[in-house]
Design a protein around this motif. Structure first.
Motif, short mmCIF file in Angstrom:
data_model
loop_
_atom_site.label_atom_id
_atom_site.label_comp_id
_atom_site.label_asym_id
_atom_site.label_seq_id
_atom_site.Cartn_x
_atom_site.Cartn_y
_atom_site.Cartn_z
N VAL A 168 11.09 -102.74 94.74
CA VAL A 168 10.09 -103.80 94.76
C VAL A 168 10.09 -104.38 96.17
CG1 VAL A 168 9.34 -106.00 93.78
CG2 VAL A 168 10.51 -104.32 92.33
N TRP A 169 8.96 -104.33 96.81
CA TRP A 169 8.79 -104.88 98.16
C TRP A 169 8.08 -106.22 98.02
CZ3 TRP A 169 11.16 -102.47 102.04
CH2 TRP A 169 11.52 -101.13 101.86
N LEU A 170 8.71 -107.27 98.50
CA LEU A 170 8.14 -108.61 98.45
C LEU A 170 7.72 -109.05 99.84
CD1 LEU A 170 10.84 -110.40 96.24
CD2 LEU A 170 8.67 -109.37 95.49
N LYS A 171 6.63 -109.77 99.92
CA LYS A 171 6.22 -110.36 101.19
C LYS A 171 7.12 -111.55 101.52
CE LYS A 171 2.17 -112.20 103.57
NZ LYS A 171 0.71 -112.39 103.47
N ASP A 172 7.51 -112.29 100.50
CA ASP A 172 8.29 -113.52 100.69
C ASP A 172 9.49 -113.51 99.74
OD1 ASP A 172 9.29 -116.11 100.91
OD2 ASP A 172 7.32 -117.05 100.82
N ILE A 173 10.68 -113.56 100.28
CA ILE A 173 11.89 -113.53 99.47
C ILE A 173 11.95 -114.71 98.50
CG2 ILE A 173 13.39 -114.77 101.09
CD1 ILE A 173 14.35 -111.69 98.94
N ALA A 174 11.21 -115.76 98.78
CA ALA A 174 11.17 -116.92 97.88
C ALA A 174 10.58 -116.54 96.52
CB ALA A 174 10.38 -118.06 98.51
N ASP A 175 9.86 -115.41 96.44
CA ASP A 175 9.29 -114.96 95.17
C ASP A 175 10.30 -114.19 94.31
OD1 ASP A 175 6.70 -116.01 95.53
OD2 ASP A 175 6.13 -114.30 96.79
N LEU A 176 11.49 -113.95 94.83
CA LEU A 176 12.48 -113.18 94.08
C LEU A 176 12.83 -113.78 92.72
CD1 LEU A 176 14.40 -110.75 93.93
CD2 LEU A 176 16.11 -112.15 95.11
N PRO A 177 13.10 -115.08 92.60
CA PRO A 177 13.41 -115.61 91.26
C PRO A 177 12.28 -115.40 90.25
CG PRO A 177 14.07 -117.18 92.96
CD PRO A 177 13.27 -116.11 93.64
N GLU A 178 11.03 -115.59 90.69
CA GLU A 178 9.90 -115.37 89.78
C GLU A 178 9.78 -113.90 89.42
OE1 GLU A 178 5.16 -116.39 89.27
OE2 GLU A 178 6.18 -116.98 91.12
N MET A 179 9.98 -113.01 90.40
CA MET A 179 9.94 -111.58 90.13
C MET A 179 11.02 -111.21 89.12
SD MET A 179 11.34 -108.30 90.76
CE MET A 179 12.56 -108.69 91.98
N GLU A 180 12.21 -111.73 89.31
CA GLU A 180 13.30 -111.44 88.39
C GLU A 180 12.96 -111.92 86.98
OE1 GLU A 180 16.75 -110.06 86.86
OE2 GLU A 180 16.09 -109.70 88.90
N HIS A 181 12.37 -113.09 86.87
CA HIS A 181 12.00 -113.65 85.57
C HIS A 181 10.91 -112.81 84.88
CE1 HIS A 181 11.08 -116.62 82.50
NE2 HIS A 181 9.81 -116.58 82.88
N LEU A 182 9.91 -112.38 85.64
CA LEU A 182 8.76 -111.67 85.07
C LEU A 182 8.99 -110.18 84.87
CD1 LEU A 182 5.97 -113.36 87.22
CD2 LEU A 182 6.52 -113.84 84.81
N PHE A 183 9.92 -109.61 85.62
CA PHE A 183 10.16 -108.17 85.59
C PHE A 183 10.45 -107.69 84.17
CE2 PHE A 183 12.35 -104.20 86.66
CZ PHE A 183 11.55 -103.72 87.67
N GLY A 184 11.25 -108.46 83.45
CA GLY A 184 11.63 -108.08 82.10
C GLY A 184 10.49 -108.03 81.11
N ASP A 185 9.36 -108.64 81.44
CA ASP A 185 8.19 -108.59 80.55
C ASP A 185 7.66 -107.17 80.37
OD1 ASP A 185 8.36 -111.34 80.43
OD2 ASP A 185 6.57 -111.70 81.67
N HIS A 186 8.05 -106.27 81.26
CA HIS A 186 7.47 -104.93 81.29
C HIS A 186 8.42 -103.84 80.79
CE1 HIS A 186 3.94 -106.58 83.21
NE2 HIS A 186 4.79 -107.32 83.89
N PHE A 187 9.58 -104.27 80.26
CA PHE A 187 10.57 -103.31 79.76
C PHE A 187 11.20 -103.85 78.49
CE2 PHE A 187 10.31 -102.85 84.34
CZ PHE A 187 10.15 -101.48 84.48
N ASP A 188 11.65 -102.96 77.65
CA ASP A 188 12.43 -103.39 76.50
C ASP A 188 13.74 -103.97 77.00
OD1 ASP A 188 10.51 -102.52 74.68
OD2 ASP A 188 11.47 -100.57 74.38
N ASP A 189 14.26 -104.93 76.27
CA ASP A 189 15.49 -105.62 76.66
C ASP A 189 16.61 -104.62 76.93
OD1 ASP A 189 16.57 -108.06 77.29
OD2 ASP A 189 17.36 -108.43 75.28
#
Length: 114
Positions: free
Chosen positions: A62-83
């Motif tokens: 995952v390539w982010l423009k802003d590292i400040a988005d990492l916590p949100e990415m981590e939170h939302l990433f799981g929405d797309h995979f089974d636990d």
């Protein structure tokens, strides 16, 4: 080999044997959340075209423009995979050619030939 081409100088996916290599996927929208979810829509569409799903992803970057988005990415990433069924992942930052782009995802998927 099987290629899912784009109008640009790269393929969205190249299947070689039992491995699928996914090129850059990006989403659109005004917010990071919208772009992340739209990126997964594109990934799912590409994977579907080669008979796979996000469950077949073994590694993503995952390539982010802003590292400040990492916590949100981590939170939302799981929405797309089974636990607990997450691919291996590396997250890094970079600048993008498109100023509105907030993230891109590339990856590797496994296609069983059995």
């Amino acid at each position: 080999m099987q290629r899912i081409t784009t109008p640009f100088s790269y393929s969205a996916a190249v299947v070689a044997g039992d491995t699928a290599y996914l090129g850059l996927h990006r989403g659109f929208g005004m917010s990071f959340t919208e772009q992340l979810h739209d990126t997964f829509v594109g990934l799912a569409s590409t994977l579907d075209a080669i008979g796979l799903t996000t469950a077949d992803l073994v590694k993503v970057t995952v390539w982010l423009k802003d590292i400040a988005d990492l916590p949100e990415m981590e939170h939302l990433f799981g929405d797309h995979f089974d636990d607990g069924e997450y691919p291996a992942r590396m997250t890094a930052t970079t600048e993008f050619v498109d100023a509105d782009c907030l993230l891109m995802i590339e990856g590797i998927a496994y296609r069983s030939t059995e």
